[in-house]
Scaffold this motif. Structure first.
Motif, short mmCIF file in Angstrom:
data_model
loop_
_atom_site.label_atom_id
_atom_site.label_comp_id
_atom_site.label_asym_id
_atom_site.label_seq_id
_atom_site.Cartn_x
_atom_site.Cartn_y
_atom_site.Cartn_z
N ALA A 321 0.97 -1.12 0.12
CA ALA A 321 0.02 0.34 -0.10
C ALA A 321 0.92 1.21 0.05
N GLY A 322 0.63 2.11 -0.95
CA GLY A 322 1.39 3.42 -0.82
C GLY A 322 2.69 3.31 -1.83
N GLY A 323 3.02 2.14 -2.35
CA GLY A 323 4.16 2.06 -3.31
C GLY A 323 5.29 1.11 -2.72
N GLY A 324 6.13 0.65 -3.47
CA GLY A 324 7.01 -0.49 -3.27
C GLY A 324 6.32 -1.73 -3.19
N PHE A 325 6.94 -2.85 -2.49
CA PHE A 325 6.61 -4.04 -2.37
C PHE A 325 6.57 -4.69 -0.99
N VAL A 326 5.75 -5.98 -0.80
CA VAL A 326 5.76 -6.85 0.29
C VAL A 326 6.71 -8.25 -0.38
N ALA A 327 7.55 -8.69 0.39
CA ALA A 327 7.94 -9.98 -0.04
C ALA A 327 7.96 -10.88 1.36
N THR A 328 8.05 -12.16 0.87
CA THR A 328 8.14 -13.07 2.01
C THR A 328 9.16 -14.12 1.54
N THR A 329 9.79 -14.72 2.39
CA THR A 329 10.96 -15.73 2.29
C THR A 329 10.84 -17.29 2.92
N GLY A 330 11.62 -17.95 2.67
CA GLY A 330 11.70 -19.42 3.02
C GLY A 330 11.97 -19.29 4.39
N THR A 331 12.72 -18.65 4.89
CA THR A 331 13.29 -18.11 6.30
C THR A 331 12.46 -17.60 7.11
N GLY A 332 11.12 -17.42 6.85
CA GLY A 332 10.04 -16.70 7.63
C GLY A 332 10.24 -15.30 7.66
N ALA A 333 10.83 -14.43 6.85
CA ALA A 333 10.80 -13.14 6.89
C ALA A 333 9.59 -12.45 6.09
N VAL A 334 8.97 -11.48 6.64
CA VAL A 334 8.27 -10.58 5.66
C VAL A 334 8.50 -9.34 5.79
N MET A 335 8.96 -8.65 4.39
CA MET A 335 9.70 -7.48 4.29
C MET A 335 8.92 -6.44 3.40
N GLY A 336 8.96 -5.20 3.81
CA GLY A 336 8.50 -4.21 3.09
C GLY A 336 9.71 -3.53 2.36
N LEU A 337 9.72 -3.44 1.02
CA LEU A 337 10.68 -3.02 0.13
C LEU A 337 10.21 -1.78 -0.46
N ARG A 338 11.29 -0.74 -0.43
CA ARG A 338 10.77 0.51 -1.02
C ARG A 338 12.10 1.09 -1.27
N ASP A 339 12.13 1.90 -2.52
CA ASP A 339 13.59 2.45 -3.06
C ASP A 339 14.88 1.49 -2.98
N LEU A 340 14.63 0.44 -3.25
CA LEU A 340 15.69 -0.67 -3.39
C LEU A 340 16.20 -1.09 -1.90
N HIS A 341 15.35 -0.73 -1.06
CA HIS A 341 15.76 -1.30 0.22
C HIS A 341 14.68 -1.80 1.10
N PRO A 342 14.90 -2.81 2.05
CA PRO A 342 13.78 -3.14 2.82
C PRO A 342 13.81 -2.15 3.86
N VAL A 343 12.71 -1.80 4.16
CA VAL A 343 12.30 -0.54 5.14
C VAL A 343 11.63 -1.15 6.45
N TRP A 344 11.05 -2.37 6.60
CA TRP A 344 10.67 -3.02 7.87
C TRP A 344 10.95 -4.51 7.30
N THR A 345 10.82 -5.21 8.53
CA THR A 345 10.92 -6.61 8.44
C THR A 345 10.38 -7.16 9.86
N ALA A 346 9.33 -8.22 9.41
CA ALA A 346 8.75 -8.93 10.39
C ALA A 346 9.18 -10.45 10.39
N GLN A 347 9.72 -10.83 11.41
CA GLN A 347 10.42 -12.44 11.18
C GLN A 347 9.52 -13.40 12.17
N GLN A 348 9.13 -14.49 11.34
CA GLN A 348 8.12 -15.50 11.81
C GLN A 348 8.98 -16.93 11.91
N ALA A 349 8.51 -17.82 12.90
CA ALA A 349 8.97 -19.11 12.95
C ALA A 349 8.20 -19.94 11.97
N ARG A 350 8.48 -19.81 10.79
CA ARG A 350 7.79 -20.65 9.57
C ARG A 350 8.42 -20.22 8.23
#
Length: 362
Positions: A321-350
């Protein structure tokens, strides 16, 4: 008169009842299949900041899901070559229906709802004839199968409803498979992938295909942008020394645009784009490579590579929402990506699976 009075009374009562929507399931922004640390398979609802809204069990590993446009209901597809899909009430956690692939068919892990949610369209393989099929299911009749039509290619993988609400875009990967051979690809030297636009009644409207030299570039995943722009991610099945583009852009009636990163950065993707997304404003497209551990971002208007973001085992992508992307990984990270950088990360045990599916407004 009594019958008419009863009908009107019932209609009035129905109109006064609040409509159950995605807000009743915690207002998730995204859906993803995932494997818990204890090995259990789940369908997970995430909010815009990557926090869990719900998690519901799946009997086997999931691949992608489709979110009903109105009801808090999702169809979770088994990983290819799966023969089942579960329709899950994401508010109550119950299975509302089970979609069983017809005999001599399997699903490809993706599906799409009609604009009003009345029908579900599923990508399928008629494996004895190597024929791509789109199944049609009536959601108001308990997901009864009511028809099917050609995908106009082999190996339809991803499928999206176009903004006109009257047509579908289908990623025909071109790869022939058969359950007796597992996930073995049976026709690599003779692959013919294409991107097909088909009416919701099954009429072929338009197709495009990679150039002949890239015929082993399997079209796999799709994203839609404003104005009907389609971004499609590809996976190269040919010699590893050859590195054709992994991202295409297309609008109906125009020539496709093929995009890749320069030199070593493109090679780092290892010929594999796992997911694709277009930003909310339509300015950028992104593809991910879990093999290469990176996300490539492209400027759409300029048809140029903008840059890369490195992230281990990254695959799921969706517009933020508002621009950029959200990405998920096989290591359990959920990341907000904007201007070619992660701007936030939520780490989960999955371990999140390949795709991050956007949930529309209820």
């Amino acid at each position: 008169m009594a019958d008419r009075r009863s009908f009107l009374t019932g209609a009035l009562a129905a109109s006064l009842c609040p409509r159950v929507g995605w807000a009743d399931a915690g207002s998730p922004a995204f859906l993803s299949a995932a494997q818990e640390s204890d090995g259990r398979q789940m369908l997970v609802g995430l909010d815009a900041a990557g926090a869990e809204r719900f998690r519901l069990p799946l009997p086997q590993r999931g691949h992608a899901a489709a979110a009903h446009p109105i009801r808090p209901e999702a169809t979770a597809f088994a990983r290819r070559p799966g023969t089942f899909a579960l329709v899950i009430d994401c508010r109550e956690g119950r299975v509302n229906a089970v979609l069983d692939a017809p005999e001599e068919r399997h699903f490809y892990g993706h599906g799409a709802y009609s604009a009003d949610g009345r029908y579900m369209y599923t990508a399928e393989n008629d494996y004895d004839t190597a024929r791509g099929v789109i199944g049609v299911w009536d959601t108001e009749a308990g997901y009864l199968r009511v028809g099917e039509f050609e995908s106009h290619g082999i190996g339809p993988h991803d499928i999206k409803l176009m903004p006109d609400g009257k047509s579908l875009v289908i990623a025909n990967g071109g790869i022939e498979t058969h359950p007796e051979s597992g996930r073995t690809k049976l026709n690599i030297p003779f692959m013919e992938p294409n991107l097909a636009y088909v009416s919701t009644e099954g009429t072929l409207l338009e197709t495009i295909a990679p150039p002949a030299d890239w015929h082993m570039n399997s079209i796999r995943h799709l994203a839609l942008g404003p104005g009907g722009t389609v971004a499609f991610a590809m996976q190269w099945q040919g010699p590893r020394a050859e590195l054709p583009p992994l991202l295409g852009l297309h609008r109906r009636g125009a020539a496709p645009v093929w995009l890749d990163a320069p030199g070593a950065e493109h090679a780092a993707m290892q010929g594999y784009a796992g997911s694709v997304a277009i930003s909310e404003d339509g300015a950028e497209a992104a593809i991910s490579s879990p093999r290469g551990g990176r996300v490539h971002v492209f400027d759409i208007a300029g048809a140029r590579f903008a840059g890369a973001i490195e992230a281990r085992d990254v695959c799921g992508l969706a517009p933020a929402a508002g621009g950029g992307f959200v990405a998920t990984t096989g290591t359990g990270a959920v990341m907000g990506l904007r201007d070619l950088h992660p701007v936030w990360t939520a780490q989960q045990a999955r371990a999140f699976d390949n795709h991050l599916v956007t949930v529309g407004a209820a």
